[in-house]
Design an enzyme around this catalytic site. Structure first.
Site, PDB file in Angstrom:
ATOM      1  N   HIS A 106     -12.464  50.248 -24.328  1.00 41.14           N
ATOM      2  CA  HIS A 106     -13.856  49.880 -24.605  1.00 41.14           C
ATOM      3  C   HIS A 106     -14.098  49.777 -26.090  1.00 41.14           C
ATOM      4  CE1 HIS A 106     -15.115  51.149 -20.513  1.00 41.14           C
ATOM      5  NE2 HIS A 106     -15.839  50.082 -20.723  1.00 41.14           N
TER       6      HIS A 106
ATOM      7  N   ARG B 196     -15.979  38.259 -17.099  1.00 38.82           N
ATOM      8  CA  ARG B 196     -15.204  39.304 -16.406  1.00 38.82           C
ATOM      9  C   ARG B 196     -16.201  40.317 -15.839  1.00 38.82           C
ATOM     10  NH1 ARG B 196     -11.309  38.527 -21.017  1.00 38.82           N
ATOM     11  NH2 ARG B 196      -9.269  38.193 -20.071  1.00 38.82           N
TER      12      ARG B 196
ATOM     13  N   ARG C 114     -16.593  35.383 -12.614  1.00 41.87           N
ATOM     14  CA  ARG C 114     -15.430  35.794 -11.829  1.00 41.87           C
ATOM     15  C   ARG C 114     -15.796  37.052 -11.064  1.00 41.87           C
ATOM     16  NH1 ARG C 114      -9.976  37.574 -14.681  1.00 41.87           N
ATOM     17  NH2 ARG C 114     -11.108  39.498 -15.107  1.00 41.87           N
TER      18      ARG C 114
ATOM     19  N   GLU D  96      -3.208  32.560 -11.195  1.00 41.07           N
ATOM     20  CA  GLU D  96      -2.524  33.557 -12.023  1.00 41.07           C
ATOM     21  C   GLU D  96      -1.382  34.233 -11.267  1.00 41.07           C
ATOM     22  OE1 GLU D  96      -5.458  36.398 -13.348  1.00 41.07           O
ATOM     23  OE2 GLU D  96      -6.490  36.415 -11.422  1.00 41.07           O
TER      24      GLU D  96
ATOM     25  N   ASN E  56      -2.607  35.417 -18.724  1.00 40.65           N
ATOM     26  CA  ASN E  56      -2.196  36.821 -18.933  1.00 40.65           C
ATOM     27  C   ASN E  56      -1.441  37.335 -17.714  1.00 40.65           C
ATOM     28  OD1 ASN E  56      -3.830  36.447 -21.150  1.00 40.65           O
ATOM     29  ND2 ASN E  56      -5.543  37.610 -20.341  1.00 40.65           N
ATOM     30  N   ASP E  57      -2.016  37.133 -16.551  1.00 43.63           N
ATOM     31  CA  ASP E  57      -1.350  37.591 -15.334  1.00 43.63           C
ATOM     32  C   ASP E  57      -0.244  36.642 -14.895  1.00 43.63           C
ATOM     33  OD1 ASP E  57      -2.389  40.112 -14.568  1.00 43.63           O
ATOM     34  OD2 ASP E  57      -4.310  39.150 -14.164  1.00 43.63           O
TER      35      ASP E  57
ATOM     36  N   ARG F 215       2.459  43.878 -17.959  1.00 46.63           N
ATOM     37  CA  ARG F 215       1.607  43.625 -19.120  1.00 46.63           C
ATOM     38  C   ARG F 215       1.397  44.860 -19.989  1.00 46.63           C
ATOM     39  NH1 ARG F 215      -3.858  40.632 -16.902  1.00 46.63           N
ATOM     40  NH2 ARG F 215      -4.904  41.023 -18.847  1.00 46.63           N
TER      41      ARG F 215
ATOM     42  N   CYS G 152      -7.962  30.033 -19.123  1.00 43.48           N
ATOM     43  CA  CYS G 152      -8.852  31.059 -19.659  1.00 43.48           C
ATOM     44  C   CYS G 152      -8.118  32.333 -20.086  1.00 43.48           C
ATOM     45  CB  CYS G 152      -9.957  31.403 -18.657  1.00 43.48           C
ATOM     46  SG  CYS G 152      -9.341  32.229 -17.180  1.00 43.48           S
TER      47      CYS G 152
END
Ligand code: PEP
Ligand code: MG
Length: 592
Positions: free
Chosen positions: A202, A309, A345, A444, A467-468, A478, A515
């Site tokens: 965060h 997100r 999403r 993904e 990313n995934d 990751r 994205c």
């Protein structure tokens, strides 16, 4: 003092999580780790009641402190997310397990409060450490911050908080709690540097959204710097220099000025269209996690939200967001971005452990377990609330819905069926929504990429989550630093998969965007433009860099380069080739 021979110059490198260069005075916050310094003390029977009362007083004091912070944030007009974090910490303070287990140890084992708390937190830490999902591991930090606060209050010391920083400073801390970060006022906190932390914490997310330069993961910075020392912070490279010499200061001052000028020149791109020199228009959209990011996204020229997100709505709290909360958040984004599109999403989080801390999952590999759409389909009562919230907000703007982690057609059908059921319910209740809301999916998972043509027949749009996609197609976790060297965005397999998805979408005539983090990097964006993508979604701070890239190239050149890269065998060769071609027309000044 600068050039003071008594002061040791220290050079450290951490993870740059929020760009910018700062030269300023250090303000070292409590070194933290109060749990480590707690000592055991055996109580006699008479001491037990006194100790329980001490614990209750410290809890009360912690609650009062947090309520004061909350009041201050409300007065300063801070966003809902910041206040939600404080609320989450207040909830932890009420947590039955934390309170009952600690009091139980004081009473039954006759332990002093500090040791009892240390024992309880050790159990919590072990529980969280077993979780492989980085999000969850980082959430255990919230509980540790609260325990630190209680321990400081037990010791009678004053709780040192960012609110105590009264002159512009570089905040130095072991770890900053989200509650601390939420109190950061740009101007007073010039930058922050921490021993701990990762890219998805965060703290890092807030730093980027507040545009405060930050370097985390420095491991021992709190032991290498004292309040009043001069520090240089480079949020791009992750370099931190304590007690720099005058000549080093001079070098960084020049770099700071160049960075500032660079920011201003980039700003000139804000109102210009993202168009190649031969007239191909590319849509540059923003990725967002919290509502406070919207002004920055607009300021960087976002043409819509390509990825909201929404899981951040579920974090930092012990209960689930209500339908009204969902609707309010999405309506707010839609209105602020109007008439631009907003892609929401649906919940992408792993394992239902997050939703109920007492209900822990024992999955060995959560990244491949019950996450994202799988979790939503397994817990329809949770999914339904979000779908209704999204639909109701769709009456107020150009909202699209997107499902994460789709791996096959049946999942998409089931998710769409639930969306249809939610529509039907709202219709019966005479509630407004957009009946033609567009439904997209993240690509993904390699299986989805390979059947993109089949999925395209049942989805309105695709968005590629690199990313995934990299994680699953290259079989690299990751979050595992031991295989980080294999994380190669230019791996020929990755480029082939992405190209295949782009071609399938084009053949079926549906929209496709990227994205994942790759979209925000100029060298990768160049290849995407060349492959035919016309929509890229990225964080606010990448938008203008990528727009500059788009405006520097011709579509014809980009196509030629994208056609060329498929001929290479390794990521390194592709990277070198693209880098050398990129330098012909685009100058990258600050990022490695
Ligand atoms: C991705 O996987 O590329 C993506 C954009 O989603 P997240 O990073 O939230 O998993
Ligand atoms: Mg993803």
């Amino acid at each position: 003092m600068i050039d003071d021979p008594k002061k040791e110059v220290v050079l450290m490198r951490g993870i740059g999580v929020s760009p910018g260069i700062v030269i300023g005075r250090a303000h070292v916050m409590a070194r933290g780790g109060a749990t480590e310094s707690a000592h055991f003390c055996h109580l006699d029977q008479a001491g037990v009641d006194v100790e329980v009362q001490r614990f209750k007083d410290a809890l009360k004091m912690s609650r009062e402190q947090l309520n004061r912070v909350k009041k201050m944030l409300t007065k300063e007009g801070k966003g809902k997310e910041h206040i939600a974090i404080i609320d989450a910490h207040l909830m932890i303070l009420k947590d039955k397990m934390l309170i009952d287990d600690t009091i139980g140890l004081i009473k039954n084992q006759r332990m002093n409060t500090e040791w009892a708390l240390k024992t309880v937190i050790k159990g919590v830490r072990e529980l969280f450490d077993k979780m492989e999902d980085r999000y969850f591991r980082e959430r255990s930090a919230d509980i540790e911050h609260i325990v630190d606060r209680i321990l400081v209050n037990l010791s009678g010391e004053r709780h040192v908080s960012v609110a105590d920083v009264d002159s512009p400073s570089v905040v130095v801390a072991r770890d900053l709690s989200p509650a601390d970060t939420a109190q950061m006022v740009k101007g007073r906190v010039l930058a922050f540097i921490t021993d701990m932390g990762g890219k998805t914490s965060h703290t890092a997310i807030m730093a980027r959204s507040l545009e405060i330069p930050a370097v985390v993961g420095l491991e021992t910075i709190t032991h290498s710097v004292s309040t009043g020392d001069t520090v240089v912070v480079d949020g791009m490279t992750g370099a931190v220099i304590v007690n720099p010499s005058l000549s080093v200061i001079d070098v960084y001052e020049k770099r700071r000025q160049r960075y500032e000028r660079y920011g201003k020149t980039l700003h000139h791109y804000k109102t210009l269209p993202a168009e190649t020199s031969d007239g191909r228009r590319i849509n540059l959209l923003g990725n967002m996690e919290i509502l406070d990011e919207i002004p920055s996204l607009l300021d960087h020229g976002a043409e819509g939200i390509g990825l909201y997100r929404s899981e951040f709505l579920y974090m930092n709290r012990m209960d689930l967001p209500t339908e009204e909360e969902h609707m309010a958040a999405y309506k707010y984004v839609a209105r602020k971005m109007s008439p631009r599109p907003v892609v929401i999403r649906t919940l992408d989080i792993g394992g239902d452990k997050f939703l109920s801390p007492g209900d822990l999952s024992d999955e060995i590999n959560p990244a491949m377990g019950l996450r994202a759409i799988r979790l939503c389909l397994k817990r329809p009562e949770i999914f339904r609330v979000q779908l209704r919230g999204i639909l109701r907000a769709s009456a107020y703007g150009k909202i699209k819905v997107m499902f994460p982690m789709i791996s096959g057609v049946e999942e998409l059908r089931r998710a769409k069926m639930m969306l249809d059921e939610a529509k039907e319910e709202l219709r019966r209740e005479n509630k407004l929504f957009d009946p033609d809301i567009k439904v997209g999916i993240m690509i993904e998972v390699p299986s989805a990429a390979l059947i993109a043509d089949i999925l395209a027949a049942e989805a309105d749009f695709f968005s590629i989550g690199t990313n995934d996609l990299l994680q699953y197609s290259l079989a690299i976790d990751r979050v595992n630093e031991h295989v980080a060297y294999l994380y190669e965005p230019f791996h020929p397999a990755v480029l082939r998969i992405i190209k295949g998805v782009a071609d399938a979408a084009a053949r079926q005539g549906i929209d496709v965007s990227v994205c994942g983090e790759m979209a925000g990097e100029p060298d990768h964006a160049l290849i995407f433009v060349g492959m035919g993508f016309t929509q890229l979604s990225m964080s606010a701070l990448s938008l203008l860099r990528v727009k500059k890239l788009v405006r520097s190239i011709s579509y014809t050149d980009a196509q030629e380069i994208a056609a060329e890269v498929v001929k290479f065998s390794t990521a390194r060769e592709i990277e070198n080739y693209v880098g050398s071609r990129l330098r012909e027309f685009y100058k990258e000044e600050f990022y490695a």
